[in-house]
Scaffold this active site. Structure first.
Site, PDB file in Angstrom:
ATOM      1  N   CYS A 130      36.366  58.251  36.235  1.00 29.45           N
ATOM      2  CA  CYS A 130      37.662  57.914  36.571  1.00 29.45           C
ATOM      3  C   CYS A 130      38.476  58.109  35.142  1.00 29.45           C
ATOM      4  O   CYS A 130      38.177  58.751  34.251  1.00 29.45           O
ATOM      5  CB  CYS A 130      37.721  56.612  37.177  1.00 29.45           C
ATOM      6  SG  CYS A 130      39.403  56.375  37.888  1.00 29.45           S
ATOM      7  N   ASP A 199      38.004  47.136  37.377  1.00 31.41           N
ATOM      8  CA  ASP A 199      39.358  46.870  38.291  1.00 31.41           C
ATOM      9  C   ASP A 199      39.218  45.164  38.033  1.00 31.41           C
ATOM     10  O   ASP A 199      40.335  44.443  38.515  1.00 31.41           O
ATOM     11  CB  ASP A 199      39.662  47.592  39.643  1.00 31.41           C
ATOM     12  CG  ASP A 199      40.109  48.831  39.328  1.00 31.41           C
ATOM     13  OD1 ASP A 199      39.133  49.740  39.002  1.00 31.41           O
ATOM     14  OD2 ASP A 199      41.237  49.062  39.203  1.00 31.41           O
TER      15      ASP A 199
END
Ligand code: RUB
Length: 310
Positions: A130, A199
């Site tokens: 990512c 996250d």
């Protein structure tokens, strides 16, 4: 003006124009600061209501990155705790706390880079997934120290955040290779360390990050490759110590494929997954490097006040 602008920021977060857990958090802090500067409220109670409404709007923009509610809480809790005051005092406090959060956040990423780089050796091949500012900072920092490293980055379908990562690293002159997500296990034998962002980090040390992260962790575990998570302490999720599960965002199926071309087919698009602590060697935070089992201690230290506080 005011809440309208807050809604605009929330929309940019939902549509991923602003993305990545750290950036989302700083954008929320910035939006609260702007609201504070623009508010026409005449009484403290009205001002606080407006601020809280803005907080709710921002928090509901995306569900998985706890950095977002943690940023809002950081500011609102401190303004709220100041108690009754006049609007001007509360306004100044809001601006001060928002700026403080943003500055701490930027400095945290720099420190993570510094500490994380100590765990990267000369000659290492590092895999990332990512587009994590914290993970990238570790890689850039190691490179900046003169370590001869190379990076393998997965593309991160369906939104291809891996493309951002490889461009950013290549621009630094770092030898960088792009692979499809399904090539991760095939190339793992060439990898020395994996560094990803987060996250949310749960009280049990599990890390929630971009979909595909847990498969990479599994492949790394199998190949005895070290797996590091680079995350600021505001990525730790206070409610998980009370048993709350982290919500995994399911995004629109059209990001994966055009549903009209696949009549009768269910297309799913979970945006994040959970990597259990047993597949994680270290979490690199701005306050130091910890084993995932110490996540609960970070939560108690950083967010002791937050439990039960909206
Ligand atoms: C981004 C992602 C990142 C983390 C950490 O997902 O999963 O790894 O947010 O990033 P998305 P950072 O693109 O869906 O927001 O280290 O920059 O906070």
């Amino acid at each position: 003006m005011g809440l309208e602008q807050v809604r605009e920021t929330a929309d940019k977060i939902s549509s991923m124009e602003i993305r990545g857990a750290g950036r989302i958090a700083r954008a929320a802090a910035e939006a609260l600061k702007d609201l504070a500067l623009q508010s026409t409220a005449e009484e403290a109670a009205g001002y606080l209501d407006e601020l809280k409404e803005a907080g709710d709007i921002l928090i509901s923009a995306r569900p998985t990155a706890v950095s977002l509610p943690n940023a809002v809480r950081y500011i609102l809790h401190r303004v709220d705790a100041a108690g009754a005051g006049d609007v001007e005092t509360l306004r100044e406090l809001t601006v001060k706390r928002a700026e403080e959060f943003i500055q701490n956040s930027v400095e945290a990423v720099e420190k993570i880079g510094l500490y994380g780089a100590r765990r990267i050796a000369d000659g290492d091949t590092v895999m990332t997934h990512c587009n994590s500012a914290a993970a990238i900072e570790v890689i850039k920092s190691a490179w900046g120290e003169g370590k001869d490293i190379r990076v393998i980055a997965s593309e991160a379908r369906p939104r291809y955040q891996g493309h951002l990562t490889v461009k950013e690293l290549a621009a630094e002159g770092i030898p960088t290779t792009l692979i499809v997500d399904s090539a991760v296990r095939a190339v793992m034998k060439e990898v020395d360390k994996v560094v990803v962002g987060a996250d949310s980090i749960a009280a049990n040390g599990a890390v929630i990050n971009k979909i595909g992260t847990s498969q990479i962790a599994l492949a790394a575990h199998e190949a005895r490759v070290l797996f590091f998570v680079a995350a600021e302490t505001y990525k730790f999720h206070p409610e998980t110590q009370l048993g709350e599960a982290v919500e995994i965002e399911e995004r629109d199926p059209s990001e994966v494929a055009d549903p009209e071309e696949f009549e009768g087919v269910t297309i799913r698009n979970p945006a994040f997954d959970v990597t259990p602590s047993e597949y994680i060697d270290l979490i690199i935070t701005e306050k130091g490097i910890i084993p995932p089992q110490a996540a609960i201690m970070v939560i108690r230290e950083e967010f002791g006040w937050a439990v039960g506080w909206k």
